[in-house]
Design an enzyme around this catalytic site. Sequence first.
Site, short mmCIF file in Angstrom:
data_model
loop_
_atom_site.label_atom_id
_atom_site.label_comp_id
_atom_site.label_asym_id
_atom_site.label_seq_id
_atom_site.Cartn_x
_atom_site.Cartn_y
_atom_site.Cartn_z
N LYS A 137 49.92 -17.65 11.29
CA LYS A 137 50.68 -17.86 10.06
C LYS A 137 52.16 -17.55 10.29
O LYS A 137 53.02 -18.27 9.84
CB LYS A 137 50.16 -16.97 8.93
CG LYS A 137 48.64 -17.03 8.70
CD LYS A 137 48.20 -18.24 7.92
CE LYS A 137 46.70 -18.47 7.95
NZ LYS A 137 45.85 -17.37 7.59
N TRP A 158 40.19 -14.41 0.91
CA TRP A 158 40.09 -13.64 2.15
C TRP A 158 39.56 -12.24 1.89
O TRP A 158 38.74 -11.72 2.66
CB TRP A 158 41.44 -13.60 2.88
CG TRP A 158 41.91 -14.97 3.24
CD1 TRP A 158 43.05 -15.58 2.82
CD2 TRP A 158 41.24 -15.93 4.07
NE1 TRP A 158 43.13 -16.84 3.34
CE2 TRP A 158 42.03 -17.09 4.10
CE3 TRP A 158 40.03 -15.93 4.78
CZ2 TRP A 158 41.68 -18.24 4.83
CZ3 TRP A 158 39.67 -17.07 5.50
CH2 TRP A 158 40.48 -18.19 5.52
N ASP A 211 44.89 -6.38 5.66
CA ASP A 211 44.94 -7.72 6.25
C ASP A 211 46.32 -8.29 5.96
O ASP A 211 46.63 -8.62 4.83
CB ASP A 211 43.84 -8.59 5.63
CG ASP A 211 43.87 -10.04 6.12
OD1 ASP A 211 44.77 -10.40 6.90
OD2 ASP A 211 42.98 -10.81 5.70
C1 LIG Z 1 44.26 -17.26 7.33
C2 LIG Z 1 43.83 -15.93 6.86
C3 LIG Z 1 42.63 -15.32 7.29
C4 LIG Z 1 41.67 -16.01 8.22
O1 LIG Z 1 42.20 -16.12 9.48
P1 LIG Z 1 41.37 -16.77 10.69
O2 LIG Z 1 42.28 -16.51 11.83
O3 LIG Z 1 41.18 -18.21 10.36
O4 LIG Z 1 40.08 -16.06 10.80
C5 LIG Z 1 42.34 -14.07 6.83
N1 LIG Z 1 43.15 -13.41 5.97
C6 LIG Z 1 44.30 -13.97 5.52
C7 LIG Z 1 45.16 -13.20 4.57
C8 LIG Z 1 44.67 -15.23 5.95
O5 LIG Z 1 45.81 -15.79 5.50
#
Ligand SMILES: *Cc1c(COP(=O)(O)O)cnc(C)c1O
Length: 355
Positions: free
Chosen positions: A192, A101, A168
């Site tokens: 998540k 990511w 993030d």
């Molecule tokens: C799942 C995830 C993403 C991507 O998320 P999307 O909603 O599919 O764009 C980005 N960063 C992290 C840390 C993630 O776990």
Amino acid sequence: MKKHNFYAGPAILPSIVLEQAAEGIKDFANMGLSILEISHRSKPFEAVMDEVQALTRELMGLGDEYAVLLLSGGASSQFYMVPMNLLNESEKACYVNTGVWSTGAIKEAKLFGQIDVLASSETDHFNHIPKNYQVPSDASYLHITSNNTIYGSQYHWWPQTQIPLVCDMSSDILSRQLDFSKFSLIYAGAQKNMGAAGVTLVIVKKSMLGRVSRKMPSMLDYRSHLEKGSMYNTPPVFPIFVTLLTLRWIKQTGLSTLEARNKKKSESLYAEIDRNSCFYGTVQKEDRSWMNVVFRAHKTELESAFLDLCKEAGCVGLSGHRSVGGFRASLYNALEQDSVDVLIAVMQEFEKKYA
Ligand SMILES: *Cc1c(COP(=O)(O)O)cnc(C)c1O
């Protein structure tokens, strides 16, 4: 048989949230209408939006200097919206690369300015969080990924820096108590740990906005969404409702209780991984994630046999990410110790059978 849901995302939600969401689809707020068929400008939905923002502020201890935005496009859209809104073409931003990511965030940011990757654990298969690096004082921001969903590493400390910190937090938001005021911008996809796919939470210090000179489409400008209370266009109504239900559950349970549970769940599973002669963990101990526990079997030819045993016990979602293989047990807020105990029992059964 009860399912034990270890999926990495979209992922387990509290059963009360699922029940209330189902009820909202049938009859929302006693309107005699479904949440799926009402205007986002109706009073009952405006109340949902207001409560989501208020609960987010309350749970994260955010003051008025922060904007709370609910956007669509997933966390992946923030990979480009962050630099587009915060970084002038002539300026530089710093990134730490701790996995897939972060790599994606770096790739997109390069479209908007100079990107300095201060540290990376890529050559070590992202098995740790890099520690010894200097953060320059003349960069626009430092971007990190608090929890690396795919590799199973997590920050348990924060970089010392004078420049704005951008994070993030998609896979560990509201899983532990944090001083969120350390951050100038936080983003997280809801699927998540705080709801259903389709909505992304962006928290940004208002003072960070309006600094860049580039022209950008209104939909990609944080200010458009801030001015309109995240209703610049039709917001993802249903995922926002599910996030509200999840936030209420988090508040009711208490962030400190969830933190203690998450810590205990992950400690019990790591203890079994370290004890069990058939498995090993892939991440350096001090950087192990409480949310995504990544491990492997010494005998890779037995991986599918282990997954079969898991399935028989009702444990699902345990395959590692397709890019790394092995196993990953995601232990998000709604997963109970109970489910971890069942997984541990399966690991012990596997050891008896195959060691
Ligand atoms: C799942 C995830 C993403 C991507 O998320 P999307 O909603 O599919 O764009 C980005 N960063 C992290 C840390 C993630 O776990």
